[in-house]
Design an enzyme around this catalytic site. Structure first.
Site, PDB file in Angstrom:
ATOM      1  N   CYS A  51      19.951  16.626  -8.147  1.00  0.00           N
ATOM      2  CA  CYS A  51      19.912  17.461  -9.350  1.00  0.00           C
ATOM      3  C   CYS A  51      19.212  16.698 -10.470  1.00  0.00           C
ATOM      4  O   CYS A  51      19.638  15.599 -10.833  1.00  0.00           O
ATOM      5  CB  CYS A  51      21.332  17.841  -9.757  1.00  0.00           C
ATOM      6  SG  CYS A  51      21.365  18.739 -11.312  1.00  0.00           S
ATOM      7  N   CYS A  67      22.621  22.906  -8.286  1.00  0.00           N
ATOM      8  CA  CYS A  67      23.343  21.647  -8.254  1.00  0.00           C
ATOM      9  C   CYS A  67      24.590  21.860  -7.404  1.00  0.00           C
ATOM     10  O   CYS A  67      25.281  22.880  -7.546  1.00  0.00           O
ATOM     11  CB  CYS A  67      23.724  21.202  -9.665  1.00  0.00           C
ATOM     12  SG  CYS A  67      24.675  19.658  -9.641  1.00  0.00           S
ATOM     13  N   HIS A  84      24.332  37.642  -0.596  1.00  0.00           N
ATOM     14  CA  HIS A  84      24.542  36.271  -0.119  1.00  0.00           C
ATOM     15  C   HIS A  84      23.552  35.276  -0.730  1.00  0.00           C
ATOM     16  O   HIS A  84      23.315  34.216  -0.163  1.00  0.00           O
ATOM     17  CB  HIS A  84      24.476  36.232   1.416  1.00  0.00           C
ATOM     18  CG  HIS A  84      25.538  37.073   2.064  1.00  0.00           C
ATOM     19  ND1 HIS A  84      25.550  37.373   3.404  1.00  0.00           N
ATOM     20  CD2 HIS A  84      26.632  37.683   1.541  1.00  0.00           C
ATOM     21  CE1 HIS A  84      26.610  38.131   3.677  1.00  0.00           C
ATOM     22  NE2 HIS A  84      27.271  38.346   2.557  1.00  0.00           N
ATOM     23  N   ARG A 102      14.952  27.106   7.763  1.00  0.00           N
ATOM     24  CA  ARG A 102      15.005  28.547   7.506  1.00  0.00           C
ATOM     25  C   ARG A 102      14.062  28.938   6.364  1.00  0.00           C
ATOM     26  O   ARG A 102      13.438  30.004   6.398  1.00  0.00           O
ATOM     27  CB  ARG A 102      16.441  28.979   7.207  1.00  0.00           C
ATOM     28  CG  ARG A 102      17.306  28.900   8.465  1.00  0.00           C
ATOM     29  CD  ARG A 102      18.687  29.410   8.238  1.00  0.00           C
ATOM     30  NE  ARG A 102      18.690  30.782   7.751  1.00  0.00           N
ATOM     31  CZ  ARG A 102      19.732  31.364   7.171  1.00  0.00           C
ATOM     32  NH1 ARG A 102      20.846  30.686   7.013  1.00  0.00           N
ATOM     33  NH2 ARG A 102      19.664  32.595   6.761  1.00  0.00           N
ATOM     34  N   TYR A 132      18.634  24.427   6.563  1.00  0.00           N
ATOM     35  CA  TYR A 132      18.164  25.362   5.540  1.00  0.00           C
ATOM     36  C   TYR A 132      16.687  25.164   5.215  1.00  0.00           C
ATOM     37  O   TYR A 132      15.973  26.120   4.898  1.00  0.00           O
ATOM     38  CB  TYR A 132      19.045  25.294   4.280  1.00  0.00           C
ATOM     39  CG  TYR A 132      20.303  26.089   4.501  1.00  0.00           C
ATOM     40  CD1 TYR A 132      20.294  27.477   4.424  1.00  0.00           C
ATOM     41  CD2 TYR A 132      21.489  25.474   4.880  1.00  0.00           C
ATOM     42  CE1 TYR A 132      21.430  28.226   4.687  1.00  0.00           C
ATOM     43  CE2 TYR A 132      22.638  26.201   5.141  1.00  0.00           C
ATOM     44  CZ  TYR A 132      22.591  27.585   5.043  1.00  0.00           C
ATOM     45  OH  TYR A 132      23.713  28.325   5.321  1.00  0.00           O
ATOM     46  N   CYS A 142      22.019  16.591 -13.910  1.00  0.00           N
ATOM     47  CA  CYS A 142      23.149  15.648 -13.980  1.00  0.00           C
ATOM     48  C   CYS A 142      22.786  14.307 -13.331  1.00  0.00           C
ATOM     49  O   CYS A 142      23.443  13.309 -13.561  1.00  0.00           O
ATOM     50  CB  CYS A 142      24.403  16.241 -13.332  1.00  0.00           C
ATOM     51  SG  CYS A 142      24.306  16.410 -11.538  1.00  0.00           S
TER      52      CYS A 142
HETATM   53  N1  APR Z   1      16.368  46.176  14.463  1.00  0.00           N
HETATM   54  C1  APR Z   1      17.637  46.563  14.147  1.00  0.00           C
HETATM   55  N2  APR Z   1      18.721  45.818  14.392  1.00  0.00           N
HETATM   56  C2  APR Z   1      18.533  44.631  14.987  1.00  0.00           C
HETATM   57  C3  APR Z   1      17.259  44.151  15.355  1.00  0.00           C
HETATM   58  C4  APR Z   1      16.141  44.979  15.068  1.00  0.00           C
HETATM   59  N3  APR Z   1      14.878  44.620  15.369  1.00  0.00           N
HETATM   60  N4  APR Z   1      17.385  42.940  15.932  1.00  0.00           N
HETATM   61  C5  APR Z   1      18.705  42.647  15.908  1.00  0.00           C
HETATM   62  N5  APR Z   1      19.402  43.669  15.339  1.00  0.00           N
HETATM   63  C6  APR Z   1      20.832  43.740  15.040  1.00  0.00           C
HETATM   64  C7  APR Z   1      21.746  43.055  16.035  1.00  0.00           C
HETATM   65  O1  APR Z   1      22.079  43.914  17.110  1.00  0.00           O
HETATM   66  C8  APR Z   1      22.963  42.746  15.158  1.00  0.00           C
HETATM   67  O2  APR Z   1      23.815  43.869  15.067  1.00  0.00           O
HETATM   68  O3  APR Z   1      21.018  43.030  13.830  1.00  0.00           O
HETATM   69  C9  APR Z   1      22.336  42.541  13.772  1.00  0.00           C
HETATM   70  C10 APR Z   1      22.291  41.105  13.336  1.00  0.00           C
HETATM   71  O4  APR Z   1      23.622  40.674  13.206  1.00  0.00           O
HETATM   72  P1  APR Z   1      23.985  39.220  12.692  1.00  0.00           P
HETATM   73  O5  APR Z   1      23.163  38.212  13.403  1.00  0.00           O
HETATM   74  O6  APR Z   1      25.466  39.094  12.762  1.00  0.00           O
HETATM   75  O7  APR Z   1      23.492  39.216  11.169  1.00  0.00           O
HETATM   76  P2  APR Z   1      24.177  39.863   9.895  1.00  0.00           P
HETATM   77  O8  APR Z   1      24.980  41.055  10.211  1.00  0.00           O
HETATM   78  O9  APR Z   1      23.088  39.992   8.884  1.00  0.00           O
HETATM   79  O10 APR Z   1      25.137  38.686   9.437  1.00  0.00           O
HETATM   80  C11 APR Z   1      25.766  38.786   8.186  1.00  0.00           C
HETATM   81  O11 APR Z   1      26.564  36.572   8.354  1.00  0.00           O
HETATM   82  O12 APR Z   1      26.015  34.430   8.987  1.00  0.00           O
HETATM   83  C12 APR Z   1      26.266  35.259   7.932  1.00  0.00           C
HETATM   84  O13 APR Z   1      25.574  35.098   5.713  1.00  0.00           O
HETATM   85  C13 APR Z   1      25.087  35.328   7.013  1.00  0.00           C
HETATM   86  O14 APR Z   1      24.126  37.214   5.907  1.00  0.00           O
HETATM   87  C14 APR Z   1      24.633  36.768   7.134  1.00  0.00           C
HETATM   88  C15 APR Z   1      25.911  37.473   7.506  1.00  0.00           C
END
Ligand code: APR
Length: 349
Positions: free
Chosen positions: A234, A170, A162, A111, A108, A237
């Site tokens: 935290c 915490c 999300h 990220r 994280y 706590c």
């Molecule tokens: N423009 C449009 N679509 C795109 C692009 C782009 N430049 N690049 C990738 N994609 C599409 C992919 O084809 C895919 O369908 O974006 C989508 C990304 O899918 P995921 O990686 O599954 O992400 P997401 O749908 O946001 O995941 C949902 O899953 O892991 C959890 O909490 C996390 O919020 C996330 C949730």
């Protein structure tokens, strides 16, 4: 298919929850032949889409990682789905944090670092402008990267399903309840991402404004094993670790966000349109909002790079599918409402 832990109960015109609040769940889908889209291409049917959005008052957008892909942030499934040797989803659980908080924090913190380096793209700016121009627009975002906020998307029209990487909570969420907004990078010294290690007295170092962080998503870059005592604690706590303020699989979504979405869907006025942007629509309850919006009368438009990523309930007659990069397609789609994006926000020099 995994059964949903939540059930929506329609109570006259009001949408209420069953006793269980919805928890974040992954439901993998394979496209069957009946899922084949009622295909329209961006060029082919932009006009009919424009006619619809021009007369729409209540519009939803369900956004996923594809919205931020052209800002340089990896998606979860597909090519960007592996972090070192770990499936990203396997690191996004309370169990993973309990087992190895050091590893989950490294993921994280990375990220957060990537998100802070990235800048919003034209799709973020276009949706923010749509919100300003259309009071009945709500953006339901699964993204935790903060890019919509940095594009000045009005907060009351941005529902962070999300959570966000930049809330620190915490880990004892029920007991202590401490939380703060925090953009510090790294979160604590032990999480600093190793840099290229150029000798700071060298000529090369003088030409580098800041040392380049190594790509620790690549397992060949060594990372130390961290102990809980190395991680942020935290301050309230003084017992538990801090954790990122994102919703992990098996956890409940923020109650206030769910309430806002439910009351939007339960309004007497129908929903005119839902834009499904850059999401594989496999994570619930978010993916279920497409069908909820259809039931409230919405037409559906999908923007995705992959024609196999269908809405959770499959395609219906009259759906639009716009194949392409959200950063390019979304500003074109909403142009009748917002006009042309300014040069700075359209990503032009
Ligand atoms: N423009 C449009 N679509 C795109 C692009 C782009 N430049 N690049 C990738 N994609 C599409 C992919 O084809 C895919 O369908 O974006 C989508 C990304 O899918 P995921 O990686 O599954 O992400 P997401 O749908 O946001 O995941 C949902 O899953 O892991 C959890 O909490 C996390 O919020 C996330 C949730």
């Amino acid at each position: 298919m995994v059964a949903l832990q939540c059930q929506y109960i329609y109570n006259t015109s009001k949408l209420t929850f069953s006793r269980n609040l919805p928890k974040l769940q992954y439901q993998s889908r394979k496209m069957s032949t009946s899922d084949q889209p009622v295909f329209t291409t961006l060029r082919g049917d932009l006009a009919s889409f424009h006619n619809t959005i021009k007369t729409s008052k209540r519009v939803l957008a369900l956004c996923g990682a594809g919205l931020s892909a052209s800002s340089g942030l990896p998606t979860f499934r597909g090519a960007g789905g592996l972090w070192r040797t770990h499936d990203s989803i396997s690191l996004a659980t309370p169990e993973a944090f309990a087992r190895d908080p050091g590893l989950v924090w490294q993921f994280y913190n990375y990220r957060r670092h990537m998100a802070l380096q990235a800048t919003p793209n034209p799709a973020h700016y276009a949706l923010a402008e749509l919100a300003r121009k259309m009071p009945g627009f709500q953006c339901l975002s699964q993204n935790v990267d903060g890019l919509s906020q940095r594009a000045d998307h009005p907060r009351s029209q941005l529902q962070l399903l999300h959570g966000t990487l930049f809330d620190l909570l915490c880990a004892d969420k029920r007991g202590c309840r401490y939380g703060r907004v925090d953009f510090t990078d790294p979160v604590c010294p032990a999480l600093a991402i190793p840099t290229s290690g150029v000798d700071p007295t060298s000529t090369q170092a003088r030409h580098q404004a800041t040392p380049t962080a190594l790509d620790i998503s690549n397992a060949s870059i060594p990372l130390p094993s961290l102990k809980p005592s190395d991680l942020p604690h935290c301050p309230q706590c003084k017992t538990h670790l801090l954790r990122p303020g994102v919703v992990w699989f098996g956890e409940q979504l923020p109650f206030s966000v769910l309430e806002t979405v439910d009351s939007y869907l339960a309004d007497d006025e129908p929903v005119d349109l839902i834009l499904v942007i850059g999401t594989s629509a496999q994570v619930y309850p978010a993916a279920g909002y497409v069908e909820d919006a259809r039931e409230r009368g919405a037409k559906v438009a999908v923007v995705n790079m992959d024609s196999g990523d269908v809405p959770a309930g499959g395609w219906r007659e009259g759906d639009w599918f716009f194949l392409g990069d959200a950063a390019v397609v979304v500003p074109d789609l909403v142009e009748p409402v917002i006009g042309r994006l300014g040069r700075a926000t359209a990503g032009e020099a």
